[in-house]
Design a protein around this motif. Structure first.
Motif, PDB file in Angstrom:
ATOM      1  N   GLY A  73      49.851  70.102  -0.244  1.00  0.00           N
ATOM      2  CA  GLY A  73      48.850  69.085   0.006  1.00  0.00           C
ATOM      3  C   GLY A  73      47.710  69.645   0.831  1.00  0.00           C
ATOM      4  N   GLU A  74      46.633  68.885   0.964  1.00  0.00           N
ATOM      5  CA  GLU A  74      45.523  69.342   1.768  1.00  0.00           C
ATOM      6  C   GLU A  74      45.733  68.876   3.200  1.00  0.00           C
ATOM      7  N   SER A  75      45.219  69.669   4.144  1.00  0.00           N
ATOM      8  CA  SER A  75      45.437  69.312   5.545  1.00  0.00           C
ATOM      9  C   SER A  75      44.252  69.724   6.394  1.00  0.00           C
ATOM     10  N   ASN A  76      44.074  68.946   7.445  1.00  0.00           N
ATOM     11  CA  ASN A  76      43.228  69.410   8.536  1.00  0.00           C
ATOM     12  C   ASN A  76      44.150  70.059   9.548  1.00  0.00           C
ATOM     13  N   ILE A  77      43.903  71.324   9.858  1.00  0.00           N
ATOM     14  CA  ILE A  77      44.710  71.984  10.880  1.00  0.00           C
ATOM     15  C   ILE A  77      43.787  72.317  12.042  1.00  0.00           C
ATOM     16  N   ILE A  78      44.058  71.685  13.183  1.00  0.00           N
ATOM     17  CA  ILE A  78      43.156  71.793  14.336  1.00  0.00           C
ATOM     18  C   ILE A  78      43.933  72.342  15.522  1.00  0.00           C
ATOM     19  N   GLU A  79      43.283  73.211  16.282  1.00  0.00           N
ATOM     20  CA  GLU A  79      43.948  73.722  17.481  1.00  0.00           C
ATOM     21  C   GLU A  79      43.920  72.641  18.562  1.00  0.00           C
ATOM     22  N   GLY A  80      45.018  72.531  19.301  1.00  0.00           N
ATOM     23  CA  GLY A  80      45.069  71.520  20.348  1.00  0.00           C
ATOM     24  C   GLY A  80      45.957  71.961  21.504  1.00  0.00           C
ATOM     25  N   VAL A  81      46.041  71.116  22.492  1.00  0.00           N
ATOM     26  CA  VAL A  81      46.910  71.398  23.637  1.00  0.00           C
ATOM     27  C   VAL A  81      47.820  70.191  23.840  1.00  0.00           C
ATOM     28  N   MET A  82      49.140  70.470  23.903  1.00  0.00           N
ATOM     29  CA  MET A  82      50.124  69.411  24.108  1.00  0.00           C
ATOM     30  C   MET A  82      50.394  69.325  25.603  1.00  0.00           C
ATOM     31  N   HIS A  83      49.941  68.256  26.244  1.00  0.00           N
ATOM     32  CA  HIS A  83      50.078  68.164  27.698  1.00  0.00           C
ATOM     33  C   HIS A  83      51.506  67.843  28.070  1.00  0.00           C
ATOM     34  N   ARG A  84      52.041  66.806  27.506  1.00  0.00           N
ATOM     35  CA  ARG A  84      53.432  66.433  27.707  1.00  0.00           C
ATOM     36  C   ARG A  84      53.830  65.613  26.485  1.00  0.00           C
ATOM     37  N   ASP A  85      55.054  65.061  26.484  1.00  0.00           N
ATOM     38  CA  ASP A  85      55.482  64.267  25.332  1.00  0.00           C
ATOM     39  C   ASP A  85      54.478  63.152  25.034  1.00  0.00           C
ATOM     40  N   TYR A  86      54.215  62.932  23.758  1.00  0.00           N
ATOM     41  CA  TYR A  86      53.332  61.861  23.263  1.00  0.00           C
ATOM     42  C   TYR A  86      51.872  62.002  23.697  1.00  0.00           C
ATOM     43  N   ASP A  87      51.462  63.161  24.165  1.00  0.00           N
ATOM     44  CA  ASP A  87      50.106  63.276  24.717  1.00  0.00           C
ATOM     45  C   ASP A  87      49.492  64.608  24.300  1.00  0.00           C
ATOM     46  N   VAL A  88      48.468  64.537  23.438  1.00  0.00           N
ATOM     47  CA  VAL A  88      47.882  65.775  22.923  1.00  0.00           C
ATOM     48  C   VAL A  88      46.357  65.667  22.939  1.00  0.00           C
ATOM     49  N   THR A  89      45.698  66.814  23.206  1.00  0.00           N
ATOM     50  CA  THR A  89      44.237  66.845  23.158  1.00  0.00           C
ATOM     51  C   THR A  89      43.784  67.779  22.047  1.00  0.00           C
ATOM     52  N   PHE A  90      42.921  67.278  21.181  1.00  0.00           N
ATOM     53  CA  PHE A  90      42.210  68.160  20.240  1.00  0.00           C
ATOM     54  C   PHE A  90      40.844  67.559  19.961  1.00  0.00           C
ATOM     55  N   SER A  91      39.917  68.405  19.550  1.00  0.00           N
ATOM     56  CA  SER A  91      38.523  67.986  19.345  1.00  0.00           C
ATOM     57  C   SER A  91      37.975  67.245  20.577  1.00  0.00           C
ATOM     58  N   ASN A  92      38.356  67.774  21.759  1.00  0.00           N
ATOM     59  CA  ASN A  92      37.875  67.197  23.021  1.00  0.00           C
ATOM     60  C   ASN A  92      38.230  65.725  23.208  1.00  0.00           C
ATOM     61  N   HIS A  93      39.331  65.297  22.617  1.00  0.00           N
ATOM     62  CA  HIS A  93      39.737  63.905  22.779  1.00  0.00           C
ATOM     63  C   HIS A  93      41.232  63.860  22.992  1.00  0.00           C
ATOM     64  N   ARG A  94      41.670  62.976  23.855  1.00  0.00           N
ATOM     65  CA  ARG A  94      43.085  62.828  24.150  1.00  0.00           C
ATOM     66  C   ARG A  94      43.697  61.797  23.232  1.00  0.00           C
ATOM     67  N   VAL A 114      47.218  59.820  21.467  1.00  0.00           N
ATOM     68  CA  VAL A 114      48.635  59.493  21.596  1.00  0.00           C
ATOM     69  C   VAL A 114      49.302  59.945  20.307  1.00  0.00           C
ATOM     70  N   CYS A 115      50.448  60.624  20.422  1.00  0.00           N
ATOM     71  CA  CYS A 115      51.152  61.052  19.222  1.00  0.00           C
ATOM     72  C   CYS A 115      52.631  60.713  19.367  1.00  0.00           C
ATOM     73  N   VAL A 116      53.450  61.132  18.373  1.00  0.00           N
ATOM     74  CA  VAL A 116      54.868  60.759  18.406  1.00  0.00           C
ATOM     75  C   VAL A 116      55.754  61.972  18.668  1.00  0.00           C
ATOM     76  N   ASP A 117      55.123  63.137  18.927  1.00  0.00           N
ATOM     77  CA  ASP A 117      55.905  64.362  19.050  1.00  0.00           C
ATOM     78  C   ASP A 117      56.374  64.603  20.480  1.00  0.00           C
ATOM     79  N   VAL A 118      57.574  65.193  20.556  1.00  0.00           N
ATOM     80  CA  VAL A 118      58.158  65.457  21.873  1.00  0.00           C
ATOM     81  C   VAL A 118      58.715  66.882  21.899  1.00  0.00           C
ATOM     82  N   GLY A 119      59.050  67.338  23.082  1.00  0.00           N
ATOM     83  CA  GLY A 119      59.798  68.579  23.229  1.00  0.00           C
ATOM     84  C   GLY A 119      58.956  69.827  23.305  1.00  0.00           C
TER      85      GLY A 119
END
Lengths: 344, 295
Positions: free
Chosen positions: A236-257, A259-264
């Motif tokens: 499938g097609e995808s947007n793959i963007i570099e980001g920083v995972m601060h802690r569970d459920y919290d990620v920053t990419f494209s200069n915006h924070r 909410v996500c569902v990923d943990v660990g």
């Protein structure tokens, strides 16, 4: 489900160039398994190893508990549907299909019955006496299928069998393939580089890259939960963007924070964020989490494909509503549709 | 392409003079007598005289040579074609072709010195207490000369067919249960038949009409149809009779080519009749079913 074929620690190199690296794979009885990957990823080599046309440099192939690593092709209970069909030009349709049965010295009456059944199965009744050269690509394809299936193999190996057909015929043959697999209850191992074909047909998909398995899973699992950026990009097609995972459920990419569902993840771990184009919602600039300018807008039939420049990244978005090129729009992604992946 | 049409003119003229005109001259001579009147007496003479026997003798020797060429040539072509090393294949084919660069008569003369009473072969045979044998000036010396000279013409067309054979078909046969022997019998050999047919034609035609090999290696003991024709022109001076024998030989070759070629034409007919769906019974050759393992 019982395990039918096991590839254990397979290594294979051609001219010192490794094609398969310590590969382990289990194939279950009666499943439709697809080996998916770009050309040169080793998918055809796996098929040829199972068919007996290659032997691994190390490792073993177990078929229903029996080691068949060094068994020649003609003693294996598998048959192959070759990419170029490989029908025998000196024999007519009937004799092509009967070929394997004649080798096994089956009674003439039985041969006649089984060839007839096969011609029915592939919808080519009355083609018995035709020469194979007089058939179209799609018909040759079906004869090749009949020639393989008439032997009642336990496993059918299919090496990009639809590659040479045009789009319409390919779609028809996909339906045929699936029907035949379900009717005969034979394990199909299918090789393709076409991710759409893999998603349509398979019970399970094995995504390969450079001789290494990237992910094994159901079509839905692989599409929705790709295990790494490579799989996400290939299936499938995808947007793959570099980001920083601060802690569970919290990620920053494209200069915006977000909410996500990923943990660990580790604190502030650098990650790849994967978002499918159909999950990029286009909204008004005020409502958007990100804003960007529409670079292009292509009509693709069911939807429009747009490229939206947010300043840092260009997002691919699918939408049924067209936007004008140059417009400023907002982008929204709900937490469920943000897939965070470890780098690597 | 129209542009190049004029360039073919010299070849057309060439073909007219050296093929069509000379062919008609041969036919003209064959049907005329000393004074130029129409006659069939040369043909009557041919079919009632001893020359007919010579034709059958030539046929026999040409057939034996062709069969020996096939027996030696096919396996050789097969072994070379199945090699995976392109360099080995090129070298082997080169070695087969190189002798053909030498003059045909010279090569045949060489056999005279090898086979003669005090030649190399007999010296060797004497050393091991088997000789000397009378080899030169026998039918077998002629057969040897033919096989030696015409073998490349058998190998090359068969090699070409085998080398171009789709490896996928061989794999398909293995996939469908054929061991190496069965793969050869059921797939490789049937598909190489066009090469065999042209190889047979390319050996048989020169073998039946040669006179140099017979003259050098057969002495005056073996007299073949080619020699009889040659003598009519160079010794007897009876061009009319010589032409008549040539015409008979030509017709004979046409008929035999018609039969060897039928295999190929049958295929064309078969595919044409496919369209109207004729019911032809397909006989399948019996093959011996011994298990031969390959490793």
């Amino acid at each position: 489900m019982t395990l039918q074929i096991e590839l254990k620690n397979i290594n294979k190199a051609f001219d010192d160039h490794p094609v398969l690296v310590d590969l382990n794979l289990g194939i279950e009885e009666d499943e439709f398994l697809t080996l998916l990957g770009p050309s040169g990823c080793g998918k055809t080599t796996i098929l040829r190893l199972i068919g007996g046309f290659e032997t691994p440099d190390s490792g073993s192939i177990i078929f229903e508990g029996r080691d068949i690593t060094h068994l020649p092709p003609y003693l294996r209970p598998v048959n192959t549907l070759f990419q170029q069909y490989a029908l025998f030009p000196h024999l007519n349709v009937y004799e092509n299909i009967a070929f394997g049965l004649r080798i096994k010295k089956i009674q003439e009456a039985e041969i006649k019955k089984r060839v007839g059944e096969m011609l029915n199965l592939v919808n080519l009744r009355g083609f018995d006496k035709r020469r194979v050269e007089s058939l179209s690509g799609g018909q040759q394809q079906r004869i090749a299928m009949a020639r393989a299936l008439v032997n009642r193999p336990e496993v059918l190996l299919l090496d990009e069998p639809l590659g040479a057909l045009d789009l319409k015929l390919r779609k028809d043959m996909q339906v045929e393939l699936k029907r035949i697999q379900q009717e005969t209850g034979i394990t199909f191992i299918f090789v393709t580089h076409d991710q759409e074909e893999a998603l349509t047909l398979s019970d399970r998909i094995v995504v390969l890259n450079e001789g290494v398995i990237q992910q094994i899973g159901t079509p839905i699992g692989i599409y929705n939960e790709p295990s790494n950026a490579y799989v996400a990009d290939f299936v499938g097609e995808s947007n793959i963007i570099e980001g920083v995972m601060h802690r569970d459920y919290d990620v920053t990419f494209s200069n915006h924070r977000f909410v996500c569902v990923d943990v660990g993840f580790k604190t502030d771990e650098k990650v790849d964020v994967v978002i499918r184009p159909e999950d990029v919602e286009i909204v008004s600039p005020q409502e958007g989490m990100l804003t960007g300018r529409v670079l292009s807008c292509l009509f693709l039939g069911v939807h429009y494909e747009m490229r939206i420049d947010t300043g840092n990244e260009v997002y691919l978005a699918h939408s049924t509503i067209a936007r004008d090129v140059g417009d400023t729009v907002g982008i929204r992604v709900i937490p469920d549709n943000i897939h965070v992946m470890r780098k690597g | 392409m129209k542009h190049f049409k004029n360039l073919s003119a010299p070849y057309v003229v060439w073909a007219l003079i050296f093929i069509v005109v000379s062919l008609f001259m041969v036919i003209f001579y064959a049907f005329t007598g000393e004074t130029g009147q129409f006659t069939t007496q040369h043909f009557v003479r041919f079919f009632s005289g001893s020359t007919l026997g010579t034709l059958f003798q030539s046929l026999k020797i040409a057939l034996i040579s062709t069969v020996i060429c096939l027996i030696i040539g096919y396996p050789l072509a097969y072994i070379i074609a199945m090699s995976t090393s392109g360099r080995y294949r090129a070298t082997a084919i080169m070695l087969i072709v190189i002798p053909m660069w030498m003059n045909f008569l010279l090569r045949t003369y060489a056999w005279v010195t090898i086979l003669s009473k005090n030649g190399i072969l007999n010296s060797l045979l004497r050393m091991v207490g088997l000789g000397p044998l009378d080899i030169l000036y026998t039918d077998w010396a002629v057969v040897l000369g033919m096989v030696y000279n015409f073998l490349p013409f058998m190998i090359l067309p068969i090699y070409t067919v085998l080398e171009k054979m789709d490896q996928g078909l061989i794999e398909a046969a293995a996939d469908l249960g054929c061991n190496k022997v069965l793969t050869f019998v059921k797939v490789i050999f049937p598909l190489s038949l066009p090469g065999v047919v042209s190889g047979v034609a390319m050996v048989f035609i020169p073998a039946i009409s040669t006179f140099e090999i017979t003259a050098l290696l057969g002495g005056n003991k073996t007299n073949l149809i080619g020699n009889v024709i040659e003598q009519q022109f160079t010794v007897t001076g009876d061009w009319h009779y010589g032409s008549a024998i040539s015409v008979v030989l030509m017709l004979f070759l046409l008929v035999s080519l018609f039969f060897t070629d039928r295999e190929e034409r049958d295929k064309v007919h078969a595919s044409a009749s496919d369209m109207v769906d004729t019911h032809q019974d397909v006989a399948f050759p019996e093959t011996n079913q011994q298990e031969v393992h390959y490793d």
